[in-house]
Design an enzyme around this catalytic site. Structure first.
Site, mmCIF file in Angstrom:
data_model
loop_
_atom_site.group_PDB
_atom_site.id
_atom_site.type_symbol
_atom_site.label_atom_id
_atom_site.label_comp_id
_atom_site.label_asym_id
_atom_site.label_seq_id
_atom_site.Cartn_x
_atom_site.Cartn_y
_atom_site.Cartn_z
ATOM 1 N N ARG A 46 0.209 -8.031 3.772
ATOM 2 C CA ARG A 46 0.683 -9.413 3.920
ATOM 3 C C ARG A 46 0.533 -10.219 2.633
ATOM 4 O O ARG A 46 1.366 -11.071 2.346
ATOM 5 C CB ARG A 46 -0.082 -10.107 5.046
ATOM 6 C CG ARG A 46 0.457 -9.726 6.408
ATOM 7 C CD ARG A 46 -0.327 -10.437 7.471
ATOM 8 N NE ARG A 46 0.320 -10.318 8.766
ATOM 9 C CZ ARG A 46 -0.230 -10.718 9.895
ATOM 10 N NH1 ARG A 46 -1.438 -11.259 9.892
ATOM 11 N NH2 ARG A 46 0.409 -10.584 11.029
ATOM 12 N N LYS A 204 0.767 -0.773 28.776
ATOM 13 C CA LYS A 204 1.110 -1.446 30.025
ATOM 14 C C LYS A 204 2.495 -2.057 30.053
ATOM 15 O O LYS A 204 2.912 -2.696 29.101
ATOM 16 C CB LYS A 204 0.116 -2.581 30.260
ATOM 17 C CG LYS A 204 -1.276 -2.109 30.577
ATOM 18 C CD LYS A 204 -2.144 -3.312 30.791
ATOM 19 C CE LYS A 204 -3.525 -2.901 31.263
ATOM 20 N NZ LYS A 204 -4.405 -4.065 31.274
ATOM 21 N N GLY A 357 1.290 -3.713 15.339
ATOM 22 C CA GLY A 357 0.189 -3.015 14.682
ATOM 23 C C GLY A 357 0.187 -1.505 14.841
ATOM 24 O O GLY A 357 0.157 -0.764 13.852
ATOM 25 N N GLY A 380 2.219 -10.476 16.707
ATOM 26 C CA GLY A 380 2.593 -11.341 17.838
ATOM 27 C C GLY A 380 3.946 -12.010 17.631
ATOM 28 O O GLY A 380 4.722 -12.150 18.579
HETATM 29 C C1 3PG Z 1 -1.557 -12.392 13.242
HETATM 30 O O1 3PG Z 1 -2.487 -11.782 12.718
HETATM 31 O O2 3PG Z 1 -0.880 -11.901 14.180
HETATM 32 C C2 3PG Z 1 -1.153 -13.719 12.688
HETATM 33 O O3 3PG Z 1 -1.774 -13.956 11.464
HETATM 34 C C3 3PG Z 1 -1.431 -14.812 13.683
HETATM 35 O O4 3PG Z 1 -2.795 -14.928 13.912
HETATM 36 P P1 3PG Z 1 -3.320 -15.563 15.264
HETATM 37 O O5 3PG Z 1 -3.005 -14.582 16.347
HETATM 38 O O6 3PG Z 1 -4.789 -15.778 15.071
HETATM 39 O O7 3PG Z 1 -2.580 -16.855 15.476
#
Ligand code: 3PG
Ligand code: MG
Length: 403
Positions: A46, A204, A357, A380
């Site tokens: 990143r 899941k 991931g 996410g």
């Molecule tokens: C992540 O690692 O998915 C992003 O940096 C967002 O982080 P967070 O889930 O703590 O908001």
């Protein structure tokens, strides 16, 4: 390139038009990287992916401020483990220049000249960040002439630095990483070359139900894997022994398959699977036809016939969206399916995009980083995009593009 899902102002356009020279530019990056106990950065993708925006601003003669969150600290309670200090060091190494780290920066009072870059300490320690507080966002907006959101990984969060500041800064635009993510996702899902094949795997159904539903309306083939596939097998009346599954969601799975079949799309169900009595690196793996899974078997991978059939499909795809490994690929005897599909994706002429991931870990394990067309930096954020949600970061940038 099909039209982007959102029309946003782009940093590259401002740079080319000479509109950054002498300007104070604030870049919100996602520099939230994994660290070991001692705080050493263990994976810096990143950070590296965030450097083109910084370099672009420096080259254009801007005074550059960069900020990011790191972890999930408590607002108003800065602790040394929350510090971006290791990130500042890494950026300094990557850009071959000094990168001062500024604490308590919300009210200004620090210096940064055109051609210089500073890193503003963990923005999630500022009170009001998580709640997207307008007062905080306004204060931060006064620090800059141009706000750049390059933090795709945090695009699903409506926080002061990801959303609020964009409302109040004189100019708000997308950085090159954000723009690349937007373009790749638009190309894969807004107007994809067909057939469009999605691979959605994971333990899941419940955690990916919205993704499965959203994609089931768009894709030609929805390849499922892991516990999700077991639930779909159950819905087809196949025996799954003591495999991980969610019997409560069998009806949802059936509905997804029915709706897809009505428009000539499919969820390919495995014809053979790899089973074992235990989930361990020492487990003995057996390959069995999908209708012959014994009562004490656990399905831990798709079988070779299934993998071959899916690989052929992927070879003829126009677009591939990949989220989630097919089997328990961390253990080699259950990694054959993921390995074979990874190779098929690598060799397919389709435009391929991957994210999440575990998926990145599988891509790294099988060494196909350079053969996937786009690897998202979002975890996410990538998933929420696949769910069909509007990400707060895109939303506000699109709004400001109408200025
Ligand atoms: C992540 O690692 O998915 C992003 O940096 C967002 O982080 P967070 O889930 O703590 O908001
Ligand atoms: Mg996280």
């Amino acid at each position: 390139m099909p039209e982007a899902l959102f029309q946003v102002k782009r940093l590259s356009e401002l740079a080319q038009a000479g509109q950054l020279k002498g300007k104070r530019v604030l870049i919100r990056s996602d520099l939230n990287v994994p660290q070991d106990e001692a705080g050493n950065i263990t994976e810096d993708t990143r950070i590296r992916a965030s450097m083109p925006a910084v370099q672009m601003c420096l080259d254009a003669g801007a005074a550059v401020m960069v900020t990011s969150h790191l972890g999930r600290p408590t607002e108003g309670q800065f602790k040394s483990e929350d510090s971006l200090a290791p990130v500042a060091d890494r950026i300094a190494t990557l850009l071959h220049r000094k990168v001062p780290l500024i604490s308590n920066w919300v009210d200004g009072g620090f210096q940064v000249q055109p051609g210089e870059v500073v890193l503003l300490e963990n923005c999630r320690v500022n009170v009001g960040e998580k709640k997207n507080d307008d007062a905080l966002a306004k204060k931060i907006a006064t620090l800059c002439d141009v706000y750049v959101n390059d933090a795709f990984g945090t695009a699903h969060r409506a926080e002061a630095t990801t959303n609020g500041v964009a409302k109040f800064a004189p100019v708000a635009c997308a950085g090159p990483l954000m723009a690349a993510e937007l373009d790749a996702l638009s190309r894969a899902l807004a107007n994809p070359r067909r057939p469009l094949i999605a691979i959605v795997a994971g333990s899941k159904v419940s955690s990916k139900l919205t993704i499965l539903k959203a994609l089931s309306e768009k894709v030609d083939e929805l390849i499922v894997g892991g516990g999700i596939a077991n639930t779909f097998m159950l819905a087809k009346g196949l025996p799954i022994g003591k495999s991980l599954a969610e019997p409560d969601l069998v009806n949802e799975a059936r509905e997804i398959m029915d709706l897809m079949e009505k428009r000539g799309a499919h969820v390919p169900i495995p014809e053979d699977v790899v089973v074992a009595n235990e989930l361990s690196p020492l487990a003995r793996a057996n390959r069995v036809p999908a209708d012959q899974v014994a009562e004490d078997d656990m399905i831990l991978d798709i079988g070779p016939k299934t993998a071959a059939r899916l690989s052929t499909m992927l070879a003829h795809a126009g677009t591939i969206v990949w989220n989630g490994p097919l089997g328990v690929f961390e253990i080699d005897q259950f990694g054959g399916g993921t390995k074979m599909l990874a190779a098929a994706i690598a060799h397919s002429p389709a435009f391929s995009i991957a994210g999440g991931g575990d998926t990145l870990a599988a891509i790294a394990k099988y060494g196909i980083e350079n053969q996937v067309d786009y690897i998202s930096t979002g975890g996410g954020a990538f998933l929420e995009f696949l769910e069909g949600k509007t990400l707060p970061a895109f939303e506000v940038l699109a709004e400001r593009a109408k200025d």
